[in-house]
Design an enzyme around this catalytic site. Structure first.
Site, mmCIF file in Angstrom:
data_model
loop_
_atom_site.group_PDB
_atom_site.id
_atom_site.type_symbol
_atom_site.label_atom_id
_atom_site.label_comp_id
_atom_site.label_asym_id
_atom_site.label_seq_id
_atom_site.Cartn_x
_atom_site.Cartn_y
_atom_site.Cartn_z
ATOM 1 N N LYS A 45 8.663 52.108 13.754
ATOM 2 C CA LYS A 45 7.506 51.575 14.502
ATOM 3 C C LYS A 45 7.635 50.144 14.399
ATOM 4 O O LYS A 45 8.376 49.220 13.927
ATOM 5 C CB LYS A 45 6.134 51.229 13.800
ATOM 6 C CG LYS A 45 5.383 52.767 13.729
ATOM 7 C CD LYS A 45 5.334 53.337 15.593
ATOM 8 C CE LYS A 45 3.585 52.632 16.059
ATOM 9 N NZ LYS A 45 3.996 52.782 17.443
ATOM 10 N N ASN A 76 -0.130 58.143 24.901
ATOM 11 C CA ASN A 76 -0.841 57.475 23.859
ATOM 12 C C ASN A 76 -1.222 56.226 23.556
ATOM 13 O O ASN A 76 -0.652 55.580 24.450
ATOM 14 C CB ASN A 76 0.326 57.738 22.483
ATOM 15 C CG ASN A 76 0.892 56.372 22.484
ATOM 16 O OD1 ASN A 76 1.674 55.546 22.237
ATOM 17 N ND2 ASN A 76 2.055 56.953 23.677
ATOM 18 N N ASN A 135 12.655 45.201 22.232
ATOM 19 C CA ASN A 135 11.461 46.186 21.977
ATOM 20 C C ASN A 135 11.462 45.186 23.592
ATOM 21 O O ASN A 135 10.405 44.045 23.486
ATOM 22 C CB ASN A 135 10.237 47.020 21.812
ATOM 23 C CG ASN A 135 9.165 47.525 22.378
ATOM 24 O OD1 ASN A 135 9.325 47.159 23.587
ATOM 25 N ND2 ASN A 135 8.344 48.260 21.678
ATOM 26 N N CYS A 138 7.187 48.257 25.645
ATOM 27 C CA CYS A 138 6.309 49.120 25.551
ATOM 28 C C CYS A 138 4.842 49.246 26.627
ATOM 29 O O CYS A 138 4.698 48.178 27.485
ATOM 30 C CB CYS A 138 5.553 47.704 24.627
ATOM 31 S SG CYS A 138 3.381 48.905 24.410
ATOM 32 N N LYS A 174 15.460 48.320 24.192
ATOM 33 C CA LYS A 174 14.957 49.317 24.585
ATOM 34 C C LYS A 174 14.134 49.287 26.126
ATOM 35 O O LYS A 174 13.279 48.363 25.535
ATOM 36 C CB LYS A 174 13.929 49.639 23.708
ATOM 37 C CG LYS A 174 12.807 51.652 24.183
ATOM 38 C CD LYS A 174 12.643 52.285 22.956
ATOM 39 C CE LYS A 174 11.811 52.954 23.246
ATOM 40 N NZ LYS A 174 10.956 53.548 22.548
ATOM 41 N N ASN A 201 12.114 53.908 27.372
ATOM 42 C CA ASN A 201 10.392 54.402 26.590
ATOM 43 C C ASN A 201 9.562 54.810 27.271
ATOM 44 O O ASN A 201 9.732 55.192 27.632
ATOM 45 C CB ASN A 201 10.021 52.590 26.464
ATOM 46 C CG ASN A 201 8.588 52.586 25.267
ATOM 47 O OD1 ASN A 201 7.734 53.262 24.946
ATOM 48 N ND2 ASN A 201 9.172 51.388 24.607
ATOM 49 N N GLY A 226 7.114 63.231 25.572
ATOM 50 C CA GLY A 226 7.146 64.533 25.872
ATOM 51 C C GLY A 226 8.326 65.578 27.102
ATOM 52 O O GLY A 226 8.669 64.162 27.691
ATOM 53 N N GLY A 253 11.572 63.383 25.543
ATOM 54 C CA GLY A 253 11.092 64.861 26.402
ATOM 55 C C GLY A 253 12.775 65.999 24.977
ATOM 56 O O GLY A 253 12.768 67.398 25.193
ATOM 57 N N THR A 275 8.198 62.786 19.909
ATOM 58 C CA THR A 275 7.218 63.318 20.522
ATOM 59 C C THR A 275 7.933 65.194 19.740
ATOM 60 O O THR A 275 6.702 65.188 19.236
ATOM 61 C CB THR A 275 6.679 63.908 22.068
ATOM 62 O OG1 THR A 275 6.265 62.696 22.126
ATOM 63 C CG2 THR A 275 5.911 64.763 22.190
HETATM 64 C C1 LIG Z 1 2.452 57.497 19.496
HETATM 65 C C2 LIG Z 1 4.255 57.222 19.588
HETATM 66 C C3 LIG Z 1 4.023 55.607 18.919
HETATM 67 C C4 LIG Z 1 5.083 54.870 20.047
HETATM 68 N N1 LIG Z 1 5.268 53.837 19.419
HETATM 69 C C5 LIG Z 1 6.380 53.269 19.811
HETATM 70 C C6 LIG Z 1 7.090 51.786 19.399
HETATM 71 O O1 LIG Z 1 5.960 51.367 17.922
HETATM 72 N N2 LIG Z 1 8.340 51.451 20.517
HETATM 73 C C7 LIG Z 1 8.636 52.293 20.540
HETATM 74 O O2 LIG Z 1 10.015 51.024 21.011
HETATM 75 N N3 LIG Z 1 8.288 52.729 21.431
HETATM 76 C C8 LIG Z 1 6.903 53.060 20.759
HETATM 77 N N4 LIG Z 1 7.085 54.636 21.741
HETATM 78 C C9 LIG Z 1 7.993 55.507 22.228
HETATM 79 C C10 LIG Z 1 8.330 56.132 22.007
HETATM 80 O O3 LIG Z 1 9.810 56.089 20.793
HETATM 81 C C11 LIG Z 1 9.550 57.051 22.770
HETATM 82 O O4 LIG Z 1 10.699 55.831 23.305
HETATM 83 C C12 LIG Z 1 8.899 57.902 23.759
HETATM 84 O O5 LIG Z 1 8.514 58.956 23.366
HETATM 85 C C13 LIG Z 1 9.508 58.609 24.433
HETATM 86 O O6 LIG Z 1 10.387 60.241 23.292
HETATM 87 P P1 LIG Z 1 9.394 61.173 22.852
HETATM 88 O O7 LIG Z 1 9.308 62.060 24.780
HETATM 89 O O8 LIG Z 1 10.540 61.888 22.512
HETATM 90 O O9 LIG Z 1 8.430 61.312 22.402
HETATM 91 C C14 LIG Z 1 5.763 55.617 20.791
HETATM 92 C C15 LIG Z 1 5.532 57.215 21.073
HETATM 93 C C16 LIG Z 1 5.069 58.015 20.626
HETATM 94 C C17 LIG Z 1 4.328 59.044 21.238
#
Ligand SMILES: Cc1cc2nc3c(=O)[nH]c(=O)nc-3n(C[C@H](O)[C@H](O)[C@H](O)COP(=O)(O)O)c2cc1C
Length: 383
Positions: A45, A76, A135, A138, A174, A201, A226, A253, A275
């Site tokens: 994180k 989220n 990052n 966000c 990112k 992100n 997702g 996703g 996700t």
């Molecule tokens: C619950 C949650 C918390 C996240 N926290 C961070 C974070 O702290 N830092 C960050 O760069 N991205 C964060 N993300 C983004 C994810 O790293 C990722 O870029 C995004 O969820 C898309 O990928 P996915 O579809 O596989 O989840 C978070 C995503 C989710 C779902």
């Protein structure tokens, strides 16, 4: 036998799969579990400051978006790590290291770029970090961080420059998908000297309204992740991959090995997931890596370098697409089950039928292909 190794931003990963910065990596133990499951890299994180604005809601912060009961995405309201820098430095990164994966640490670009440089310094001094992911993306940023920075090429440039001035290891950035033109930002990232880009992100979004009470399902704007965001990510990924010469980590996703392959064919080197692990647990890691290896063996690929970016040359402009010769729907009578779906979805009223036979009237067909997409028996094609 297929070799899954990749070199991303000068760092060797035993395979392209990386645990994205999110809830599954909220502590060192989660990263260790992913590492032991065989993942190539892990990202904690986002580590930022310990301040009030870094605290996240603890009254429910996820909403799963469903279509006909099936999850398609998740909103989220989670912010950055809730662990202190001290905890990461003294304990969690050590635990994470036991998993054996590459450690790519996500750090927050701070409102003042000098503080970003200081954070880089502090975390790399642990000696436990292989590369950084800065990052600037966000989706619910407070205090001028996150996508407030990442939407601007100028602010992003300043941050990357500051981070690079302190970084002795590779630094990747990112980006946010909530921009019209990611290429401009990616060019600024390259100019400032970063070694790679993560795309991307989550998408800034809103969860919805409970129609019984009239109240919002979540009372703030959050990040959408997702399967639903994958087309958005693929758009940015392919545009950046064609315009900027930097290695890319794709994110968004992934639900099986197929999306890993797809992202690599669009130019990615590593592929991250968050996700899917939150919905299915860490076991997906071993399953996907096994499936990926089997797929490569079946196709005769020895290395992922052979497929990287192979889809990119075929992406063209709207103008060029319109010049291609028109195609028309054709129904294969042997495969047709006479369900009538093609007739229902044809907005050009080009398909006629009566429940026992269906035909395309070529002069009315506009070549859109909706019938091909909906036919449940693969009986319709465009020719
Ligand atoms: C619950 C949650 C918390 C996240 N926290 C961070 C974070 O702290 N830092 C960050 O760069 N991205 C964060 N993300 C983004 C994810 O790293 C990722 O870029 C995004 O969820 C898309 O990928 P996915 O579809 O596989 O989840 C978070 C995503 C989710 C779902």
């Amino acid at each position: 036998m297929a070799n899954l190794k990749v070199n991303f931003a000068g760092v060797e990963f035993k395979n392209p799969l990386v645990l994205a910065s999110a809830t599954p990596s909220w502590d060192g133990e989660g990263m260790k579990i992913a590492g032991l499951a065989g993942i190539g890299g892990v990202i904690p994180k986002t580590i930022g400051p310990v301040q009030d604005w870094a605290a996240h809601p603890r009254n429910g912060r996820f909403h799963i978006m469903r279509t006909a009961g099936r999850p398609m995405g998740m909103v989220n309201l989670e912010l950055f790590t809730t662990k202190t820098r001290d905890a990461w430095v003294k304990e969690d990164l050590l635990v994470a290291k036991e998993g054996g994966a590459v450690i790519q640490v996500s750090i927050l670009a701070m409102p003042n770029p000098d503080d970003t440089a200081q954070l880089v310094d502090e975390i790399q001094a642990t000696g436990m970090v292989d590369l950084f992911e800065l990052n600037v993306s966000c989706p619910m940023p407070a205090a001028g961080v996150g996508m407030h920075i990442g939407k601007s090429p100028e602010l992003t440039f300043k941050q990357v420059k500051a981070a690079k001035s302190a970084a002795k290891i590779p630094l990747t950035v990112k980006l946010t998908p909530t921009v019209f033109d990611m290429v401009e930002v990616a060019k600024a990232v390259k100019e400032a000297g970063a070694e790679g880009i993560s795309i991307s992100n989550s998408v800034r979004s809103f969860a919805g309204v409970d129609i019984e009470t009239g109240l919002p399902l979540l009372r703030g704007y959050g990040g959408y992740s997702g399967p639903a965001i994958k087309p958005i990510v693929m758009r940015h990924l392919s545009e950046v991959a064609r315009a900027v010469d930097l290695p890319i980590s794709a994110i968004g996703g992934v639900m099986s090995y197929k999306e890993i392959v797809e992202y690599i064919m669009l130019g990615a080197t590593t592929v991250q997931t968050a996700t899917a692990v939150m919905w299915n647990g860490y076991d997906v890691i071993g399953k996907w890596l096994g499936d990926l290896e089997n797929w490569m063996d079946k196709k005769g690929y020895q290395s992922l370098d052979e497929i990287r970016g192979i889809a990119l040359p075929y992406i063209t402009t709207t103008e060029e697409l319109a010049k291609l010769p028109p195609l028309f729907a054709r129904i294969d009578e042997d495969k047709c089950t006479n369900c009538g779906i093609c007739q229902r979805v044809c907005m050009y009223r080009a398909i006629s039928g009566n429940g026992t036979a269906y035909q395309v009237n070529k002069s009315d067909c506009d070549g859109c292909g909706a019938c091909v997409q909906w036919c449940p028996s693969g009986a319709v094609e465009l020719k």
